[in-house]
Design an enzyme around this catalytic site. Structure first.
Site, PDB file in Angstrom:
ATOM      1  N   LYS A 178     -21.636  -8.968   5.179  1.00  0.00           N
ATOM      2  CA  LYS A 178     -21.371  -7.673   5.050  1.00  0.00           C
ATOM      3  C   LYS A 178     -22.304  -6.755   5.826  1.00  0.00           C
ATOM      4  CE  LYS A 178     -22.467  -5.040   1.240  1.00  0.00           C
ATOM      5  NZ  LYS A 178     -23.139  -3.596   1.699  1.00  0.00           N
ATOM      6  N   GLN A 229     -30.314  -1.838  -8.913  1.00  0.00           N
ATOM      7  CA  GLN A 229     -28.871  -1.972  -9.458  1.00  0.00           C
ATOM      8  C   GLN A 229     -29.084  -1.770 -11.019  1.00  0.00           C
ATOM      9  OE1 GLN A 229     -26.186  -2.151  -7.746  1.00  0.00           O
ATOM     10  NE2 GLN A 229     -26.394  -3.706  -5.983  1.00  0.00           N
ATOM     11  N   HIS A 285     -15.317   8.348   3.142  1.00  0.00           N
ATOM     12  CA  HIS A 285     -14.871   9.454   2.182  1.00  0.00           C
ATOM     13  C   HIS A 285     -14.992  10.840   2.816  1.00  0.00           C
ATOM     14  CE1 HIS A 285     -16.012  11.039  -2.122  1.00  0.00           C
ATOM     15  NE2 HIS A 285     -15.030  11.744  -1.526  1.00  0.00           N
ATOM     16  N   ASP A 286     -13.971  11.266   3.249  1.00  0.00           N
ATOM     17  CA  ASP A 286     -13.609  12.472   4.093  1.00  0.00           C
ATOM     18  C   ASP A 286     -12.213  12.807   3.927  1.00  0.00           C
ATOM     19  OD1 ASP A 286     -13.875  14.453   5.898  1.00  0.00           O
ATOM     20  OD2 ASP A 286     -15.670  13.415   6.869  1.00  0.00           O
ATOM     21  N   ILE A 287     -12.018  13.961   4.627  1.00  0.00           N
ATOM     22  CA  ILE A 287     -10.602  14.410   4.487  1.00  0.00           C
ATOM     23  C   ILE A 287      -9.548  13.290   4.982  1.00  0.00           C
ATOM     24  CG2 ILE A 287     -11.069  17.025   4.345  1.00  0.00           C
ATOM     25  CD1 ILE A 287     -10.090  16.875   7.372  1.00  0.00           C
ATOM     26  N   PRO A 288      -8.192  13.239   4.593  1.00  0.00           N
ATOM     27  CA  PRO A 288      -7.288  12.271   4.942  1.00  0.00           C
ATOM     28  C   PRO A 288      -7.464  12.007   6.444  1.00  0.00           C
ATOM     29  CG  PRO A 288      -6.421  13.314   2.940  1.00  0.00           C
ATOM     30  CD  PRO A 288      -7.705  14.117   3.512  1.00  0.00           C
ATOM     31  N   ASN A 289      -7.304  13.026   7.457  1.00  0.00           N
ATOM     32  CA  ASN A 289      -7.173  12.967   8.820  1.00  0.00           C
ATOM     33  C   ASN A 289      -7.980  12.342   9.335  1.00  0.00           C
ATOM     34  OD1 ASN A 289      -5.412  13.663  11.092  1.00  0.00           O
ATOM     35  ND2 ASN A 289      -7.023  15.122  11.594  1.00  0.00           N
ATOM     36  N   THR A 344     -22.356   0.389  -8.227  1.00  0.00           N
ATOM     37  CA  THR A 344     -23.070  -0.519  -9.347  1.00  0.00           C
ATOM     38  C   THR A 344     -24.466   0.076  -9.777  1.00  0.00           C
ATOM     39  OG1 THR A 344     -23.364  -2.186  -7.541  1.00  0.00           O
ATOM     40  CG2 THR A 344     -21.697  -2.544  -9.069  1.00  0.00           C
ATOM     41  N   ARG A 359     -26.945 -11.487  -9.561  1.00  0.00           N
ATOM     42  CA  ARG A 359     -28.393 -12.013  -9.599  1.00  0.00           C
ATOM     43  C   ARG A 359     -28.343 -13.274 -10.232  1.00  0.00           C
ATOM     44  NH1 ARG A 359     -28.651  -8.662  -6.456  1.00  0.00           N
ATOM     45  NH2 ARG A 359     -29.964  -6.776  -6.396  1.00  0.00           N
ATOM     46  N   GLY A 413     -27.133  -9.532  -1.783  1.00  0.00           N
ATOM     47  CA  GLY A 413     -27.981  -8.959  -0.638  1.00  0.00           C
ATOM     48  C   GLY A 413     -29.319  -9.619  -0.799  1.00  0.00           C
ATOM     49  N   ARG A 414     -30.141  -8.704  -1.394  1.00  0.00           N
ATOM     50  CA  ARG A 414     -31.558  -9.325  -1.512  1.00  0.00           C
ATOM     51  C   ARG A 414     -31.981 -10.527  -2.171  1.00  0.00           C
ATOM     52  NH1 ARG A 414     -32.727  -3.454  -3.940  1.00  0.00           N
ATOM     53  NH2 ARG A 414     -30.596  -3.821  -4.460  1.00  0.00           N
ATOM     54  N   ASP A 437     -18.788  -2.509   5.521  1.00  0.00           N
ATOM     55  CA  ASP A 437     -19.024  -1.576   4.254  1.00  0.00           C
ATOM     56  C   ASP A 437     -19.601  -0.208   4.467  1.00  0.00           C
ATOM     57  OD1 ASP A 437     -19.420  -0.866   1.518  1.00  0.00           O
ATOM     58  OD2 ASP A 437     -21.444  -1.858   1.504  1.00  0.00           O
ATOM     59  N   LEU A 438     -18.611   0.421   5.133  1.00  0.00           N
ATOM     60  CA  LEU A 438     -19.024   2.007   5.510  1.00  0.00           C
ATOM     61  C   LEU A 438     -18.627   2.954   4.612  1.00  0.00           C
ATOM     62  CD1 LEU A 438     -18.332   1.621   9.306  1.00  0.00           C
ATOM     63  CD2 LEU A 438     -20.505   1.349   7.893  1.00  0.00           C
ATOM     64  N   LYS A 439     -17.854   2.622   3.323  1.00  0.00           N
ATOM     65  CA  LYS A 439     -17.542   3.490   2.224  1.00  0.00           C
ATOM     66  C   LYS A 439     -17.214   4.854   2.798  1.00  0.00           C
ATOM     67  CE  LYS A 439     -20.722   1.280  -0.923  1.00  0.00           C
ATOM     68  NZ  LYS A 439     -21.666   0.655  -0.148  1.00  0.00           N
TER      69      LYS A 439
HETATM   70  O1  C5P Z   1     -29.491  -6.461  -2.685  1.00  0.00           O
HETATM   71  P1  C5P Z   1     -28.460  -6.556  -3.448  1.00  0.00           P
HETATM   72  O2  C5P Z   1     -27.659  -7.885  -3.681  1.00  0.00           O
HETATM   73  O3  C5P Z   1     -28.149  -5.472  -4.732  1.00  0.00           O
HETATM   74  O4  C5P Z   1     -27.170  -5.641  -2.626  1.00  0.00           O
HETATM   75  C1  C5P Z   1     -25.838  -5.235  -2.851  1.00  0.00           C
HETATM   76  C2  C5P Z   1     -25.101  -4.747  -1.698  1.00  0.00           C
HETATM   77  O5  C5P Z   1     -23.705  -4.511  -2.219  1.00  0.00           O
HETATM   78  C3  C5P Z   1     -25.702  -3.654  -1.046  1.00  0.00           C
HETATM   79  O6  C5P Z   1     -25.370  -4.102   0.380  1.00  0.00           O
HETATM   80  C4  C5P Z   1     -24.775  -2.388  -1.585  1.00  0.00           C
HETATM   81  O7  C5P Z   1     -24.827  -1.512  -0.575  1.00  0.00           O
HETATM   82  C5  C5P Z   1     -23.472  -3.111  -1.875  1.00  0.00           C
HETATM   83  N1  C5P Z   1     -22.808  -2.435  -2.801  1.00  0.00           N
HETATM   84  C6  C5P Z   1     -23.226  -2.135  -3.941  1.00  0.00           C
HETATM   85  N2  C5P Z   1     -22.569  -1.649  -5.090  1.00  0.00           N
HETATM   86  C7  C5P Z   1     -21.129  -1.035  -4.616  1.00  0.00           C
HETATM   87  C8  C5P Z   1     -20.825  -1.115  -3.387  1.00  0.00           C
HETATM   88  C9  C5P Z   1     -21.508  -1.901  -2.652  1.00  0.00           C
HETATM   89  O8  C5P Z   1     -24.393  -2.710  -4.407  1.00  0.00           O
HETATM   90  N3  C5P Z   1     -20.670  -0.484  -5.733  1.00  0.00           N
END
Ligand code: C5P
Length: 238
Positions: free
Chosen positions: A32, A193, A63-67, A122, A184, A213-214, A59-61
């Protein structure tokens, strides 16, 4: 896509990625790329990871106007990412525009990337949701509502907490992808989180993929942590 363990490459730049990836040898990974890495390296980071044979969740999420989202997605589709996402809070028209952009960006006869919607992050608690977004229904209800709007728009699934996966399947059907971060191993630190879960719990709740991630990127031995999480996710008994 289904049953994947997606590693969140939350690194500041490509140099750190190049230090991190060799420990996985020839393992084909699902990686990701989030805003931190993408903003530092630009589109070439996606090309680089694809050339290494990995799948990529961008994962750039959006969120803006549709166009604007449509134009953005058209360009992201050209990068060859396997999975992209938007915020469901952008609304149904915005999500439909995202799909139109993706279709327009891929070559004729090529499959567009999967597109999923972020429901509630989350890291968001119900208290924060009602205080900051003035959404006074329960967190579960808000997540389910966003999931059904995403489905009506034609999206492939949602990003959600493992705790919400079952409820979403009940609302919109099991085939809708549920990609769950906040994972985790038992006893692992949650960090920022709020709604964490173990891989085993996520599997039991019907998650389609987990994002980690971590617990892997910050581990002393990333491969060992990856395999421990993957085994638990896949239900491998050691
Ligand atoms: O380090 P960790 O396991 O918490 O990372 C979770 C990853 O998932 C991060 O890159 C975070 O941006 C992404 N993410 C998230 N919750 C969301 C969407 C994406 O934690 N709802």
């Amino acid at each position: 896509m289904n049953n994947s363990l997606i590693i969140a490459l939350d690194f500041p730049d490509k140099k750190k990625v190049e230090e991190f990836l060799p420990s996985f040898g020839n393992e084909k990974l699902f990686l990701k790329v989030g805003m931190e890495l993408f903003y530092a390296e630009g589109p070439s980071i996606v090309t680089y990871l694809k050339e290494q044979g990995h799948d990529v969740f961008l994962d750039l999420k959006l969120h803006d106007i549709p166009n604007t989202v449509k134009g953005g997605m058209r360009n992201l589709a050209r990068l060859g990412a396997d999975l992209v996402n938007v915020h469901a809070a952008g609304g149904r028209e915005m999500m439909e525009a995202a799909l139109e952009g993706l279709e327009a960006g891929v070559g004729v006869g090529e499959k567009r990337p999967f597109c999923i919607a972020v429901t509630q992050l989350t890291s968001t608690s119900e208290t924060q949701m009602s205080r900051d977004q003035l959404i006074t229904v329960s967190l579960e209800e808000s997540v389910c509502h966003y999931a059904s709007v995403a489905q009506q728009a034609g999206l492939d699934g949602v990003v959600c907490s493992a705790h919400e996966a079952k409820m979403i399947s009940e609302r919109v059907g099991e085939g809708f992808l549920k990609v769950t971060p906040g994972i985790r191993l038992a006893g692992g630190g949650a960090g920022d989180q709020k709604r964490v879960a173990t891989p085993k719990f996520a599997r039991g709740e019907g998650a389609s993929a987990i994002v980690v991630g971590r617990p892997i990127t910050q581990a002393e031995n990333p491969l060992e942590s990856y395999l421990a999480l993957k085994n638990e996710w896949e239900g491998v008994l050691l």
